[in-house]
Design a protein around this motif. Structure first.
Motif, short mmCIF file in Angstrom:
data_model
loop_
_atom_site.label_atom_id
_atom_site.label_comp_id
_atom_site.label_asym_id
_atom_site.label_seq_id
_atom_site.Cartn_x
_atom_site.Cartn_y
_atom_site.Cartn_z
N PHE A 42 0.84 -1.20 0.00
CA PHE A 42 0.00 0.00 0.00
C PHE A 42 0.88 1.25 0.00
O PHE A 42 0.62 2.20 -0.75
N THR A 43 1.92 1.24 0.82
CA THR A 43 2.84 2.37 0.88
C THR A 43 3.49 2.61 -0.48
O THR A 43 3.55 3.74 -0.95
N GLU A 44 3.94 1.55 -1.11
CA GLU A 44 4.56 1.67 -2.43
C GLU A 44 3.55 2.22 -3.44
O GLU A 44 3.88 3.07 -4.27
N PHE A 45 2.31 1.74 -3.37
CA PHE A 45 1.26 2.24 -4.25
C PHE A 45 1.04 3.74 -4.05
O PHE A 45 0.92 4.50 -5.02
N ILE A 46 0.97 4.19 -2.81
CA ILE A 46 0.74 5.61 -2.51
C ILE A 46 1.89 6.46 -3.03
O ILE A 46 1.67 7.50 -3.66
N VAL A 47 3.12 6.03 -2.80
CA VAL A 47 4.28 6.80 -3.28
C VAL A 47 4.28 6.85 -4.80
O VAL A 47 4.50 7.91 -5.40
N ASN A 48 4.02 5.72 -5.45
CA ASN A 48 4.01 5.69 -6.91
C ASN A 48 2.84 6.48 -7.50
O ASN A 48 2.96 7.07 -8.57
N THR A 49 1.72 6.50 -6.81
CA THR A 49 0.54 7.21 -7.31
C THR A 49 0.64 8.72 -7.12
O THR A 49 0.35 9.50 -8.03
N TYR A 50 1.08 9.15 -5.94
CA TYR A 50 1.07 10.57 -5.61
C TYR A 50 2.44 11.23 -5.64
O TYR A 50 2.53 12.45 -5.62
N GLY A 51 3.51 10.45 -5.65
CA GLY A 51 4.85 11.02 -5.63
C GLY A 51 5.21 11.51 -4.24
O GLY A 51 4.51 11.23 -3.27
N ILE A 52 6.30 12.22 -4.15
CA ILE A 52 6.76 12.80 -2.89
C ILE A 52 7.07 14.27 -3.14
O ILE A 52 7.09 14.73 -4.29
N LEU A 53 7.31 15.01 -2.08
CA LEU A 53 7.65 16.42 -2.24
C LEU A 53 8.97 16.54 -2.99
O LEU A 53 9.92 15.82 -2.70
N LYS A 54 9.01 17.44 -3.94
CA LYS A 54 10.21 17.62 -4.74
C LYS A 54 11.19 18.60 -4.11
O LYS A 54 12.35 18.62 -4.46
N GLU A 55 10.68 19.43 -3.19
CA GLU A 55 11.52 20.45 -2.57
C GLU A 55 11.37 20.40 -1.06
O GLU A 55 10.38 19.90 -0.54
N LEU A 56 12.35 20.96 -0.36
CA LEU A 56 12.28 21.05 1.09
C LEU A 56 11.22 22.06 1.50
O LEU A 56 10.85 22.93 0.71
N PRO A 57 10.73 21.98 2.74
CA PRO A 57 9.64 22.86 3.18
C PRO A 57 9.91 24.34 2.99
O PRO A 57 9.00 25.09 2.67
N ASP A 58 11.15 24.80 3.16
CA ASP A 58 11.40 26.23 3.04
C ASP A 58 11.16 26.74 1.63
O ASP A 58 10.95 27.92 1.41
N ALA A 59 11.13 25.85 0.64
CA ALA A 59 10.81 26.25 -0.73
C ALA A 59 9.34 26.65 -0.85
O ALA A 59 8.94 27.34 -1.78
N TYR A 60 8.51 26.21 0.10
CA TYR A 60 7.09 26.54 0.08
C TYR A 60 6.78 27.69 1.04
O TYR A 60 5.63 27.95 1.33
N GLY A 61 7.80 28.33 1.56
CA GLY A 61 7.58 29.42 2.50
C GLY A 61 7.36 28.92 3.91
O GLY A 61 6.95 29.66 4.78
N GLU A 62 7.62 27.65 4.16
CA GLU A 62 7.44 27.07 5.49
C GLU A 62 8.80 26.65 6.01
O GLU A 62 9.64 26.20 5.27
N GLN A 63 8.99 26.77 7.28
CA GLN A 63 10.19 26.22 7.87
C GLN A 63 9.90 24.76 8.16
O GLN A 63 9.89 23.98 7.27
N GLU A 64 9.64 24.39 9.38
CA GLU A 64 9.31 23.02 9.71
C GLU A 64 7.90 22.81 10.24
O GLU A 64 7.35 21.75 10.07
N PRO A 65 7.27 23.78 10.89
CA PRO A 65 6.05 23.49 11.64
C PRO A 65 4.93 22.80 10.86
O PRO A 65 4.37 21.83 11.33
N ALA A 66 4.58 23.27 9.69
CA ALA A 66 3.43 22.70 8.99
C ALA A 66 3.66 21.25 8.61
O ALA A 66 2.82 20.39 8.85
#
Length: 192
Positions: free
Chosen positions: A124-148
């Motif tokens: 199931f985990t493999e299916f989810i990763v293959n279906t939705y992918g993962i974040l391509k950038e670190l959180p600070d690239a989205y204007g977030e540090q770590e909290p969110a």
């Protein structure tokens, strides 16, 4: 009418056992819509949760391995054999293999108490990763540090608002397992 229950016994809203160090319920949660505006595809957070749990399990079992490329929880038994076999002689280091197998059984036993099923959840985990992918950038690239990205309640809200209903229960279970492992090792939910 009975209250809705997930397959995870962790209550991500009211128990401090699911929150890694530095996180608390008193922190203001970032708006999901803010993150959605920054993320090209917010469903990638679903894949990231699954990926982070897989990596956390593998890092626990293969503590001596610096790189885990090609390792998944689904192929863990093959990898136990591979890393305990000398590449030139083909001789298996039985003691090392036993240590790895013992760690694998320990983590699976702990996660099993939370509802993790060794037959269902690795594929199931493999299916989810293959279906939705993962974040391509670190959180600070989205204007977030770590909290969110390291707040269990925020991630739970993203899962509830984003995941198809037929995947919701198991995704919440994966998040509960990730929260448990983060609490056990005292690190953030997402390790970058």
């Amino acid at each position: 009418m009975r209250p809705y229950k997930t397959s995870s016994p962790l209550n991500l809203l009211h128990t401090d056992t699911t929150f890694p160090q530095g996180s608390s319920l008193n922190e203001e949660l970032p708006s999901c819509s803010f993150i959605y505006q920054k993320l090209k595809d917010p469903r990638r957070l679903l894949g990231e949760v699954a990926f982070q749990l897989d990596r956390r399990i593998l890092s626990y079992v293969f503590q001596e391995q610096s790189r885990l490329y090609g390792f998944t929880v689904q192929n863990i038994r093959d990898k136990l054999q591979q890393v305990s076999t000398h590449p030139l002689t083909g001789k298996v280091d039985e003691e090392y293999k036993f240590q790895l197998s013992k760690r694998h059984m320990e983590v699976m036993d702990r996660l099993h108490t939370l509802g993790y099923n060794v037959t269902l959840h690795p594929p199931f985990t493999e299916f989810i990763v293959n279906t939705y992918g993962i974040l391509k950038e670190l959180p600070d690239a989205y204007g977030e540090q770590e909290p969110a990205f390291n707040n269990p309640e925020f991630l739970r809200r993203v899962i509830v608002e984003t995941a198809p209903s037929k995947l919701l229960r198991e995704l919440l279970l994966l998040l509960g397992c990730l929260c448990f492992m983060a609490k056990q090792d005292g690190q953030s939910l997402f390790l970058w």
